[in-house]
Design a protein around this motif. Structure first.
Motif, mmCIF file in Angstrom:
data_model
loop_
_atom_site.group_PDB
_atom_site.id
_atom_site.type_symbol
_atom_site.label_atom_id
_atom_site.label_comp_id
_atom_site.label_asym_id
_atom_site.label_seq_id
_atom_site.Cartn_x
_atom_site.Cartn_y
_atom_site.Cartn_z
ATOM 1 N N ARG A 56 43.275 36.416 106.801
ATOM 2 C CA ARG A 56 41.595 36.314 106.925
ATOM 3 C C ARG A 56 41.224 36.935 105.635
ATOM 4 N NH1 ARG A 56 39.514 38.584 112.597
ATOM 5 N NH2 ARG A 56 37.610 37.560 111.668
ATOM 6 N N ARG A 76 43.898 30.728 104.361
ATOM 7 C CA ARG A 76 43.048 31.575 104.723
ATOM 8 C C ARG A 76 41.954 31.288 105.807
ATOM 9 N NH1 ARG A 76 39.094 34.550 106.393
ATOM 10 N NH2 ARG A 76 37.608 35.452 104.763
ATOM 11 N N GLY A 78 39.324 30.666 107.575
ATOM 12 C CA GLY A 78 37.788 31.188 107.065
ATOM 13 C C GLY A 78 37.562 30.303 105.982
ATOM 14 N N ASN A 103 34.486 29.038 111.364
ATOM 15 C CA ASN A 103 33.823 30.012 111.739
ATOM 16 C C ASN A 103 32.338 30.001 111.412
ATOM 17 O OD1 ASN A 103 33.923 30.641 108.961
ATOM 18 N ND2 ASN A 103 35.475 32.110 109.044
ATOM 19 N N ARG A 225 29.138 37.778 100.388
ATOM 20 C CA ARG A 225 29.957 38.644 100.018
ATOM 21 C C ARG A 225 29.027 40.035 99.179
ATOM 22 N NH1 ARG A 225 33.028 36.499 102.688
ATOM 23 N NH2 ARG A 225 34.905 35.421 102.190
ATOM 24 N N ALA A 275 32.429 36.395 111.248
ATOM 25 C CA ALA A 275 33.275 35.472 111.815
ATOM 26 C C ALA A 275 33.960 36.153 113.059
ATOM 27 C CB ALA A 275 34.273 35.168 110.929
HETATM 28 C C1 3PG Z 1 34.796 33.901 105.569
HETATM 29 O O1 3PG Z 1 34.939 33.690 104.480
HETATM 30 O O2 3PG Z 1 35.208 32.932 106.410
HETATM 31 C C2 3PG Z 1 34.172 34.893 106.268
HETATM 32 O O3 3PG Z 1 33.501 35.863 105.489
HETATM 33 C C3 3PG Z 1 35.015 35.623 107.462
HETATM 34 O O4 3PG Z 1 35.773 36.524 106.892
HETATM 35 P P1 3PG Z 1 36.870 37.543 107.978
HETATM 36 O O5 3PG Z 1 37.851 36.444 108.720
HETATM 37 O O6 3PG Z 1 37.585 38.438 107.135
HETATM 38 O O7 3PG Z 1 36.137 37.946 109.223
#
Ligand code: 3PG
Length: 307
Positions: A56, A76, A78, A103, A225, A275
């Protein structure tokens, strides 16, 4: 047998882990889970023997990549992949992917949820304000921005968007009013919802100058961010503009100072929560596992971000 490691300091919902494991099992791979790890070294060690890794916001830094000769792919689960050292991965021939859109609705719902919380003074009993009829500017019209625009329209807000990489036509087709510059967006909208990625161009890019263009009663909503904010200037701006509020999914580094000086004008989640829903975890986690399977079985690299 190939090994797929799920390495998540912030764990997925148990239902998501179960479904990821099902995809991995069905593909005939070994499944390993590393959750809530205490040290970065735990991640470095776990990755050593993995062929594929699902993360994540976990920091896939140069040492993680250098420490493994087996890892072929890291996904990743996300949207933002600023936590992965792309240059190091590319140099070592490791494929990096994200799972775009999976997400996004969860993040958008949190953005609106936090807006209501601030508008209603944290539900403290005092009269607040409504979202209906207010202008909201979507800064970057990607997947999350689109969902925010849909929900905001449901609340009766007037929705504007600026994105240098998305055409005005596309924005219009989504029923949103495009504007030509970021300055125009900020001067038009009382609410700004940030959806820009964190990269060398955007880090610290949101500061006093652009925030100063916002009308009275301005609120900045950051589910992107924390790094895109110039925090020194944010503090100065909050001191100058007593009407300005800041909402962020993950507290800024200057959270304590904001809390001390600007009571009632901020809301921060203690840990990144955008998320963090069962649905988003399942969507992003399963997509990541399927992308790994399709990469190994069919050579599919469609979601690769370090091509
Ligand atoms: C993303 O970039 O998908 C979100 O910021 C979610 O991040 P996370 O998986 O750490 O909750």
């Amino acid at each position: 047998m190939k090994k797929v490691l799920v390495a998540t300091e912030k764990p997925f919902a148990p239902a998501a882990v179960e479904q990821i494991k099902m995809v991995v099992d069905e593909a005939g791979y070994e499944f390993e889970l590393l959750e809530k790890y205490a040290e970065h070294a735990d991640l470095v060690n776990a990755v050593k023997t993995a062929d594929a890794v699902i993360v994540r916001s976990d920091k896939v830094t140069e040492d993680v990549i250098a420490g493994t000769d087996t890892m072929k792919i890291v996904v990743r689960a996300g949207a933002g992949y600023d936590n992965v050292d792309l240059a190091a991965a590319t140099a070592k021939g490791v494929v990096v992917m994200n799972t775009p859109g999976q997400n996004s609705n969860a993040v958008a719902e949190l953005a609106l949820g936090m807006m209501i919380s601030l508008a209603r003074n944290g539900y403290n009993g005092k009269a607040g304000t409504e979202l209906r009829g207010k202008n909201i500017g979507i800064h970057a019209f990607g997947n999350v921005g689109r969902y925010v625009s849909q929900i905001a329209k449901g609340f009766g807000m007037n929705v504007y968007a600026f994105d240098p990489f998305v055409s005005a036509e596309t924005i219009k087709e989504a029923g949103v009013t495009p504007v030509d510059t970021a300055d125009e967006l900020y001067s038009t909208c009382q609410y700004i919802s940030l959806h820009i990625p964190a990269n060398d161009k955007t880090k610290k890019s949101i500061g006093k100058e652009i925030l100063g263009k916002m009308p009275k009663g301005a609120v900045l909503v950051n589910t992107a961010r924390k790094e895109v904010i110039n925090e020194e200037e944010l503090l100065e701006f909050m001191a100058e503009r007593s009407d300005f509020g800041y909402i962020s999914d993950i507290a800024p580094d200057c959270a304590a100072e904001i809390a001390e000086k600007f009571d009632g004008r901020y809301f921060f989640t203690p840990k990144k929560m955008g998320a963090q829903t069962a649905e988003a975890n399942i969507n992003a986690g399963v997509a990541a596992a399927e992308q790994i399977r399709d990469f190994f079985e069919k050579g599919d690299t469609s979601c690769q971000v370090n091509k």
